[in-house]
Design a protein around this motif. Structure first.
Motif, PDB file in Angstrom:
ATOM      1  N   LEU A 332       0.840  -1.191   0.000  1.00  0.00           N
ATOM      2  CA  LEU A 332       0.000   0.000   0.000  1.00  0.00           C
ATOM      3  C   LEU A 332       0.880   1.248   0.000  1.00  0.00           C
ATOM      4  O   LEU A 332       2.051   1.202   0.372  1.00  0.00           O
ATOM      5  CB  LEU A 332      -0.901   0.012   1.236  1.00  0.00           C
ATOM      6  N   SER A 333       0.283   2.374  -0.385  1.00  0.00           N
ATOM      7  CA  SER A 333       1.001   3.638  -0.299  1.00  0.00           C
ATOM      8  C   SER A 333       1.061   4.090   1.157  1.00  0.00           C
ATOM      9  O   SER A 333       0.325   3.583   2.018  1.00  0.00           O
ATOM     10  CB  SER A 333       0.297   4.710  -1.133  1.00  0.00           C
ATOM     11  N   SER A 334       1.911   5.050   1.439  1.00  0.00           N
ATOM     12  CA  SER A 334       1.998   5.601   2.794  1.00  0.00           C
ATOM     13  C   SER A 334       0.656   6.153   3.250  1.00  0.00           C
ATOM     14  O   SER A 334       0.225   5.924   4.397  1.00  0.00           O
ATOM     15  CB  SER A 334       3.045   6.713   2.851  1.00  0.00           C
ATOM     16  N   ASP A 335       0.007   6.894   2.372  1.00  0.00           N
ATOM     17  CA  ASP A 335      -1.296   7.465   2.727  1.00  0.00           C
ATOM     18  C   ASP A 335      -2.306   6.367   3.041  1.00  0.00           C
ATOM     19  O   ASP A 335      -3.101   6.492   3.975  1.00  0.00           O
ATOM     20  CB  ASP A 335      -1.826   8.328   1.576  1.00  0.00           C
ATOM     21  N   GLU A 336      -2.272   5.292   2.248  1.00  0.00           N
ATOM     22  CA  GLU A 336      -3.225   4.192   2.471  1.00  0.00           C
ATOM     23  C   GLU A 336      -2.948   3.473   3.786  1.00  0.00           C
ATOM     24  O   GLU A 336      -3.885   3.096   4.507  1.00  0.00           O
ATOM     25  CB  GLU A 336      -3.160   3.211   1.304  1.00  0.00           C
ATOM     26  N   VAL A 337      -1.674   3.294   4.134  1.00  0.00           N
ATOM     27  CA  VAL A 337      -1.337   2.654   5.409  1.00  0.00           C
ATOM     28  C   VAL A 337      -1.817   3.512   6.569  1.00  0.00           C
ATOM     29  O   VAL A 337      -2.431   3.017   7.527  1.00  0.00           O
ATOM     30  CB  VAL A 337       0.176   2.395   5.514  1.00  0.00           C
ATOM     31  N   ALA A 338      -1.538   4.829   6.510  1.00  0.00           N
ATOM     32  CA  ALA A 338      -1.953   5.734   7.585  1.00  0.00           C
ATOM     33  C   ALA A 338      -3.474   5.738   7.724  1.00  0.00           C
ATOM     34  O   ALA A 338      -4.007   5.713   8.848  1.00  0.00           O
ATOM     35  CB  ALA A 338      -1.429   7.143   7.320  1.00  0.00           C
ATOM     36  N   GLU A 339      -4.173   5.756   6.594  1.00  0.00           N
ATOM     37  CA  GLU A 339      -5.634   5.758   6.622  1.00  0.00           C
ATOM     38  C   GLU A 339      -6.178   4.445   7.172  1.00  0.00           C
ATOM     39  O   GLU A 339      -7.136   4.424   7.962  1.00  0.00           O
ATOM     40  CB  GLU A 339      -6.178   6.003   5.207  1.00  0.00           C
ATOM     41  N   LYS A 340      -5.555   3.350   6.803  1.00  0.00           N
ATOM     42  CA  LYS A 340      -5.991   2.028   7.261  1.00  0.00           C
ATOM     43  C   LYS A 340      -5.797   1.904   8.785  1.00  0.00           C
ATOM     44  O   LYS A 340      -6.669   1.394   9.495  1.00  0.00           O
ATOM     45  CB  LYS A 340      -5.190   0.956   6.526  1.00  0.00           C
ATOM     46  N   LEU A 341      -4.653   2.385   9.274  1.00  0.00           N
ATOM     47  CA  LEU A 341      -4.398   2.336  10.717  1.00  0.00           C
ATOM     48  C   LEU A 341      -5.403   3.183  11.486  1.00  0.00           C
ATOM     49  O   LEU A 341      -5.870   2.799  12.563  1.00  0.00           O
ATOM     50  CB  LEU A 341      -2.971   2.802  11.020  1.00  0.00           C
ATOM     51  N   LEU A 342      -5.760   4.334  10.908  1.00  0.00           N
ATOM     52  CA  LEU A 342      -6.710   5.218  11.581  1.00  0.00           C
ATOM     53  C   LEU A 342      -8.117   4.627  11.582  1.00  0.00           C
ATOM     54  O   LEU A 342      -8.783   4.587  12.627  1.00  0.00           O
ATOM     55  CB  LEU A 342      -6.709   6.591  10.899  1.00  0.00           C
ATOM     56  N   LYS A 343      -8.568   4.159  10.436  1.00  0.00           N
ATOM     57  CA  LYS A 343      -9.954   3.685  10.313  1.00  0.00           C
ATOM     58  C   LYS A 343     -10.160   2.311  10.949  1.00  0.00           C
ATOM     59  O   LYS A 343     -11.169   2.073  11.623  1.00  0.00           O
ATOM     60  CB  LYS A 343     -10.368   3.641   8.837  1.00  0.00           C
ATOM     61  N   GLU A 344      -9.207   1.400  10.742  1.00  0.00           N
ATOM     62  CA  GLU A 344      -9.387   0.034  11.236  1.00  0.00           C
ATOM     63  C   GLU A 344      -8.791  -0.183  12.620  1.00  0.00           C
ATOM     64  O   GLU A 344      -9.282  -1.023  13.387  1.00  0.00           O
ATOM     65  CB  GLU A 344      -8.774  -0.962  10.250  1.00  0.00           C
ATOM     66  N   GLY A 345      -7.734   0.563  12.941  1.00  0.00           N
ATOM     67  CA  GLY A 345      -7.065   0.342  14.219  1.00  0.00           C
ATOM     68  C   GLY A 345      -7.231   1.458  15.223  1.00  0.00           C
ATOM     69  O   GLY A 345      -6.848   1.321  16.389  1.00  0.00           O
ATOM     70  N   LYS A 346      -7.793   2.585  14.747  1.00  0.00           N
ATOM     71  CA  LYS A 346      -7.939   3.760  15.610  1.00  0.00           C
ATOM     72  C   LYS A 346      -6.599   4.162  16.232  1.00  0.00           C
ATOM     73  O   LYS A 346      -6.511   4.471  17.423  1.00  0.00           O
ATOM     74  CB  LYS A 346      -9.006   3.540  16.686  1.00  0.00           C
ATOM     75  N   VAL A 347      -5.572   4.144  15.413  1.00  0.00           N
ATOM     76  CA  VAL A 347      -4.267   4.654  15.825  1.00  0.00           C
ATOM     77  C   VAL A 347      -3.784   5.577  14.708  1.00  0.00           C
ATOM     78  O   VAL A 347      -3.835   5.224  13.532  1.00  0.00           O
ATOM     79  CB  VAL A 347      -3.263   3.525  16.134  1.00  0.00           C
ATOM     80  N   GLN A 348      -3.349   6.768  15.086  1.00  0.00           N
ATOM     81  CA  GLN A 348      -3.057   7.819  14.113  1.00  0.00           C
ATOM     82  C   GLN A 348      -1.555   8.043  14.013  1.00  0.00           C
ATOM     83  O   GLN A 348      -0.892   8.374  14.991  1.00  0.00           O
ATOM     84  CB  GLN A 348      -3.761   9.112  14.550  1.00  0.00           C
ATOM     85  N   VAL A 349      -1.014   7.851  12.802  1.00  0.00           N
ATOM     86  CA  VAL A 349       0.404   8.093  12.527  1.00  0.00           C
ATOM     87  C   VAL A 349       0.492   9.061  11.354  1.00  0.00           C
ATOM     88  O   VAL A 349      -0.511   9.414  10.747  1.00  0.00           O
ATOM     89  CB  VAL A 349       1.165   6.784  12.210  1.00  0.00           C
TER      90      VAL A 349
END
Length: 387
Positions: A332-349
């Protein structure tokens, strides 16, 4: 040494906190913007509370004791002798960057940066009507080095007039060595390029590494350098808005002082100076213990990734509390990883592309300056999403 409780969890929600309140959703662990979740050192809190009790918060004179605190700290901590006359105070390092670029360049000239790098470098350069010129850092194992041939080639361009250095480097985690800094300046001097060094993370250095102020390397660095520093990142007092420009070159200093006044960031609030004095005079043990705690947090993150996410390489952290992680194996792209972590894991990087569209792609930046329990939960969520 005293024992400070960095494990204490302070609820920052509902305090108009950028880190915790910008995402209006409960349950998110923010590990992005560069501030810490630790209370400020006791001496700083005591000094600010004492000033607050006075009840009148008018225009502020910066006293001689302020300058003595700065010069004493950098002399004993880093072996750097600073004259009071070299210091210009202002509200923050970002306004200081803009003022230095304004003073030392003409619109249309080029400012050299080493990407991936702090995102505000890009906006400060553009806002002064200058062009961004990148010297991309080269991956070397789990760290980064300077591409010296490219660095010299970019400095040799007649339009390049300023090199904006990040020392320690955010987000790569490098703490540049004295030899590296000297070599940077030799090349810059050869091509009449001034060095502006952002040293806001200068106290956040992991064991086994040594921070060297650019201007303390040698006499040439002192005269060809403008140093920007502040206690705000190091002591977690960014909201108190205090920073310093240190410039030994009297011609440059006069021009920078003029730019500070043009931008109208020449006055500071009543709390910034007293917080700085308490930080530099009475909080050295706190800083030492903080660095030990941050290093243990970094080791925990490395161990977790090695065990649970071995395909993702963690870059070596020499300084700052911002860990740079290679997430390209995700596909995945960096943006997609960050978005995935936020939406699915509720952790923001932070997505790496904030720090350079090309050089930051495939990476994320993780802020580990939080109580260990918070870090453990954040890592657990990352593993659940990325595994």
């Amino acid at each position: 040494m005293e024992n400070y409780n960095f494990d204490e969890i302070v609820n920052r929600r509902g305090t108009n906190c950028v880190k915790w309140d910008v995402e209006n959703e409960d349950g998110i662990i923010p590990m992005w913007v560069a501030d810490m979740d630790f209370p400020a050192a006791p001496a700083i809190r005591k000094a600010v509370e004492a000033r607050a009790k006075h009840g009148v918060y008018g225009y502020t004179i910066v006293p001689d004791s302020y300058y003595r605190a700065i010069t004493s700290w950098f002399k004993r901590r880093h072996g750097w002798t600073i004259d009071k006359e070299w210091i210009i105070y202002t509200t923050g390092v970002i306004p200081a960057i803009s003022a230095a670029i304004k003073a030392l360049t003409m619109p249309g000239e080029q400012v050299l940066i080493q990407t991936p790098v702090y995102n505000c470098f890009f906006s400060s350069i553009k806002n002064q009507g200058c062009q961004i010129l990148e010297n991309p850092l080269k991956r070397n194992g789990n760290s980064y080095v300077v591409d010296w041939d490219d660095f010299e080639r970019k400095c040799a361009d007649e339009k390049t007039t300023v090199f904006l250095l990040c020392n320690p480097h955010n987000p790569s985690g490098r703490v540049w060595t004295k030899a590296e800094l000297a070599r940077m300046n030799e090349i810059c001097l050869r091509h009449r390029v001034a060095v502006v060094s952002d040293e806001i993370h200068c106290e956040l250095v992991m064991p086994g590494n040594k921070f060297t102020p650019f201007a303390a390397v040698n006499e040439d660095c002192k005269t060809n350098g403008v140093t920007l520093n502040s206690p705000t990142k190091n002591f977690n007092i960014a909201g108190l808005q205090i920073a310093n420009i240190v410039c030994a070159n009297p011609v440059w200093r006069r021009r920078i002082d003029r730019a500070i006044n043009i931008f109208e960031v020449c006055d500071v609030n009543p709390f910034g100076p007293v917080a700085l004095e308490a930080a530099y005079n009475d909080s050295e043990n706190w800083m030492d213990e903080l660095n030990e705690y941050l290093f243990a947090n970094y080791q925990l993150l490395c161990d977790t990734f090695a065990k649970e996410l071995p395909q993702y390489e963690v870059m070596r952290l020499e300084g700052t509390y911002l860990v740079w992680v290679d997430v390209r194996p995700s596909g995945l792209s960096s943006d997609e990883v960050a978005e995935k972590l936020l939406k699915e894991g509720k952790v923001q990087v932070n997505s790496g592309t904030m720090y350079g569209q090309t050089t930051g792609e495939g990476y994320v930046r993780i802020n580990i300056a939080c109580p260990r329990a918070t870090l453990i939960e954040g890592l657990k969520r990352m593993v659940n999403v990325l595994k």
